[in-house]
Design a protein around this motif. Structure first.
Motif, PDB file in Angstrom:
ATOM      1  N   GLY A   1       0.785  -1.224   0.000  1.00  0.00           N
ATOM      2  CA  GLY A   1       0.000   0.000   0.000  1.00  0.00           C
ATOM      3  C   GLY A   1       0.814   1.269   0.000  1.00  0.00           C
ATOM      4  O   GLY A   1       0.268   2.354   0.226  1.00  0.00           O
TER       5      GLY A   1
ATOM      6  N   SER B   1      -4.838  10.554  -7.283  1.00  0.00           N
ATOM      7  CA  SER B   1      -5.775   9.462  -7.049  1.00  0.00           C
ATOM      8  C   SER B   1      -6.309   9.532  -5.616  1.00  0.00           C
ATOM      9  O   SER B   1      -5.523   9.635  -4.659  1.00  0.00           O
ATOM     10  CB  SER B   1      -5.079   8.121  -7.276  1.00  0.00           C
ATOM     11  OG  SER B   1      -5.901   7.058  -6.870  1.00  0.00           O
TER      12      SER B   1
ATOM     13  N   LYS C   1      -7.330   7.325  -3.536  1.00  0.00           N
ATOM     14  CA  LYS C   1      -6.841   6.306  -2.595  1.00  0.00           C
ATOM     15  C   LYS C   1      -5.374   6.508  -2.235  1.00  0.00           C
ATOM     16  O   LYS C   1      -4.867   5.828  -1.342  1.00  0.00           O
ATOM     17  CB  LYS C   1      -7.075   4.903  -3.151  1.00  0.00           C
ATOM     18  CG  LYS C   1      -6.354   4.578  -4.440  1.00  0.00           C
ATOM     19  CD  LYS C   1      -6.753   3.181  -4.902  1.00  0.00           C
ATOM     20  CE  LYS C   1      -6.145   2.819  -6.238  1.00  0.00           C
ATOM     21  NZ  LYS C   1      -6.552   1.481  -6.688  1.00  0.00           N
ATOM     22  N   ASN C   2      -4.672   7.429  -2.918  1.00  0.00           N
ATOM     23  CA  ASN C   2      -3.299   7.750  -2.533  1.00  0.00           C
ATOM     24  C   ASN C   2      -3.214   9.030  -1.710  1.00  0.00           C
ATOM     25  O   ASN C   2      -2.120   9.520  -1.438  1.00  0.00           O
ATOM     26  CB  ASN C   2      -2.415   7.867  -3.779  1.00  0.00           C
ATOM     27  CG  ASN C   2      -2.030   6.508  -4.327  1.00  0.00           C
ATOM     28  OD1 ASN C   2      -1.756   5.593  -3.564  1.00  0.00           O
ATOM     29  ND2 ASN C   2      -2.034   6.366  -5.641  1.00  0.00           N
TER      30      ASN C   2
ATOM     31  N   ARG D   1      -2.607   7.577   3.068  1.00  0.00           N
ATOM     32  CA  ARG D   1      -1.613   6.510   2.894  1.00  0.00           C
ATOM     33  C   ARG D   1      -1.168   5.969   4.256  1.00  0.00           C
ATOM     34  O   ARG D   1      -1.709   6.332   5.293  1.00  0.00           O
ATOM     35  CB  ARG D   1      -0.419   7.052   2.110  1.00  0.00           C
ATOM     36  CG  ARG D   1      -0.805   7.598   0.729  1.00  0.00           C
ATOM     37  CD  ARG D   1       0.323   8.395   0.122  1.00  0.00           C
ATOM     38  NE  ARG D   1       1.483   7.559  -0.171  1.00  0.00           N
ATOM     39  CZ  ARG D   1       2.723   8.039  -0.260  1.00  0.00           C
ATOM     40  NH1 ARG D   1       2.970   9.313  -0.067  1.00  0.00           N
ATOM     41  NH2 ARG D   1       3.732   7.228  -0.548  1.00  0.00           N
TER      42      ARG D   1
ATOM     43  N   GLN E   1      -1.132   2.715   5.818  1.00  0.00           N
ATOM     44  CA  GLN E   1      -2.275   2.106   6.485  1.00  0.00           C
ATOM     45  C   GLN E   1      -1.953   0.845   7.280  1.00  0.00           C
ATOM     46  O   GLN E   1      -2.819   0.342   7.981  1.00  0.00           O
ATOM     47  CB  GLN E   1      -3.343   1.767   5.429  1.00  0.00           C
ATOM     48  CG  GLN E   1      -3.878   3.006   4.737  1.00  0.00           C
ATOM     49  CD  GLN E   1      -4.887   2.667   3.662  1.00  0.00           C
ATOM     50  OE1 GLN E   1      -5.100   1.514   3.367  1.00  0.00           O
ATOM     51  NE2 GLN E   1      -5.490   3.669   3.069  1.00  0.00           N
TER      52      GLN E   1
ATOM     53  N   SER F   1      -5.392  -1.625   9.391  1.00  0.00           N
ATOM     54  CA  SER F   1      -5.327  -0.171   9.338  1.00  0.00           C
ATOM     55  C   SER F   1      -5.521   0.500  10.693  1.00  0.00           C
ATOM     56  O   SER F   1      -5.804   1.682  10.777  1.00  0.00           O
ATOM     57  CB  SER F   1      -6.387   0.349   8.361  1.00  0.00           C
ATOM     58  OG  SER F   1      -7.670  -0.062   8.760  1.00  0.00           O
TER      59      SER F   1
ATOM     60  N   ASP G   1       0.735  -3.122  -4.428  1.00  0.00           N
ATOM     61  CA  ASP G   1      -0.723  -3.231  -4.340  1.00  0.00           C
ATOM     62  C   ASP G   1      -1.080  -4.702  -4.281  1.00  0.00           C
ATOM     63  O   ASP G   1      -1.604  -5.272  -5.232  1.00  0.00           O
ATOM     64  CB  ASP G   1      -1.379  -2.557  -5.548  1.00  0.00           C
ATOM     65  CG  ASP G   1      -2.849  -2.237  -5.291  1.00  0.00           C
ATOM     66  OD1 ASP G   1      -3.460  -2.932  -4.459  1.00  0.00           O
ATOM     67  OD2 ASP G   1      -3.365  -1.309  -5.917  1.00  0.00           O
TER      68      ASP G   1
END
Length: 407
Positions: free
Chosen positions: A32, A42, A44-45, A48, A50, A73, A301
């Protein structure tokens, strides 16, 4: 085992085992780190770091409560690994503590009067540079005779100093400034002899963030500047062998159930059938996890499959690739790798048959992940086995998120 030359040789063998396990450990370290599509823009970035976060205690406790058996997380200030081992009288324990230290990369443009002012992006030498948070890997090796740990716990500083570095950009248009905040942490090692026949011991490895400079009300990004990110531990040594926490022998299962693992899950590492190394990770893995030999490199990922991520990366537009390269050097490396991948390497990503034997059914783990004190030690964890190189998905306990193995 008393021969000094033998012990030196065994120590070298232990170090070699650590290096061989680093491919899997690195997958944990950078899980991640930067998710596809590898661009700062993005969503989801934008949130960070997590996994395996050990933040300063006051901040972590203020943002709790955190159940001690959970990982993923959740952010805590400590990790604890307890595992069983058998050892001779001259056994030596070797522990490697690994984590990422965040590094803030800012971009500064040079003005006509020679000053430097912060900007969000800057083009220089045909490349775009963006402000972004990077990470620096940190490792600390601890080596202690088992006999010393039986006599008393040993404490070690595993923190990392802060620092600042400046990189001047081509053409004198500006510079990149990388700033690291200090990380204060310690690891405590301890061991105890267990009753019964045979030389059975319980080893304890406890890592804590000891920083006190971050107030409880600080922003998350400020706390992460002083945190251990993706913290995990490799445990090995000389003259000893470890017992599986997932599937312990029946005669020691009661002792395995008494082990208390906080925010981390120890598994046997190395080649299938070996017992000289443990990887204790904030991500659930099976015993003897392996990176698929077909994988040409880390894609950061692990919830996806290399073939899918490679295809998706190839489909990014030129503007998206340009932004990804400006986001992070590791993202640029992924783009370089997928764009130059030979057809025969790409073909191997489509799949592989490891075995024609039926897959093993799920088993209930005997390992427990409790709160470090009295009690039932937490709910047993389901364990799914899979041939080497295939992903395994294991649900976490008590509502915590789960993560498929990348190995």
């Amino acid at each position: 085992m008393g021969d000094p030359d033998h012990r030196r040789g065994s120590a070298r063998d232990a170090g070699s085992a650590f290096e061989k396990a680093c491919a899997v450990a690195d997958a944990v370290l950078y899980e991640g780190y930067l998710l596809y599509p590898y661009r700062r823009s993005s969503p989801k970035n934008r949130v960070r770091w997590q996994f395996g976060i050990l933040a300063p205690r006051a901040w972590a406790e203020a943002h709790g409560p955190v159940a001690a058996g959970l990982s993923g997380s959740v952010e805590s200030w400590r990790q604890q690994t307890e595992c069983l081992l058998r050892a001779g009288p001259d056994a030596v324990v070797r522990v490697r503590v690994r984590y990422l230290q965040t590094q803030a990369r800012s971009v500064e443009q040079r003005t006509e009067d020679g000053r430097h002012v912060p900007v969000d992006r800057l083009e220089a030498g045909g490349s775009v540079h963006l402000a972004f948070d990077e990470a620096v890997p940190q490792e600390r090796d601890l080596v202690v005779p088992l006999a010393d740990l039986l006599a008393a716990d040993r404490e070690f500083d595993v923190g990392a100093p802060g620092g600042e570095e400046t990189e001047h950009l081509p053409g004198g248009v500006g510079r990149l400034v990388r700033l690291r905040r200090p990380v204060q942490a310690r690891t405590t090692l301890g061991a105890e002899r267990l009753p019964g026949p045979g030389s059975l011991y319980r080893l304890r490895v406890r890592t804590e963030n000891t920083g006190r400079s971050t107030p409880a009300g600080a922003r998350r990004d400020e706390a992460l500047g002083h945190a251990l990110i993706a913290a995990h531990t490799l445990i090995g040594g000389a003259g000893l062998s470890f017992v599986s926490s997932i599937d312990p022998p029946e005669d020691v299962a009661v002792f395995a159930r008494d082990c208390r693992n906080l925010h981390t899950f120890p598994v046997l590492a190395g080649e299938e059938g070996s017992d000289g190394l443990v990887l204790s990770s904030p991500i659930i893995l099976p015993d003897h996890p392996q990176v698929a030999p077909e994988s040409p490199g880390d894609l950061h990922d692990a919830a996806e499959i290399d073939e899918i991520l490679t295809l998706r990366t190839l489909l990014l537009t030129d503007d998206e690739k340009r932004e990804a390269r400006a986001t992070d050097p590791r993202a640029a490396g992924i783009l370089d790798r997928v764009e130059t991948m030979p057809p025969e390497v790409f073909a191997r990503l489509h799949g592989a048959i490891r075995s024609l034997a039926p897959a093993a059914s799920g088993q209930v783990s005997a390992a427990s992940h409790g709160d470090g004190g009295a009690g039932d030690g937490g709910a047993p964890r389901p364990h799914v086995t899979a041939p080497a190189g295939q992903a395994t998905a294991v649900p976490d306990q008590e509502g915590a998120p789960w993560t498929p193995s990348s190995c």
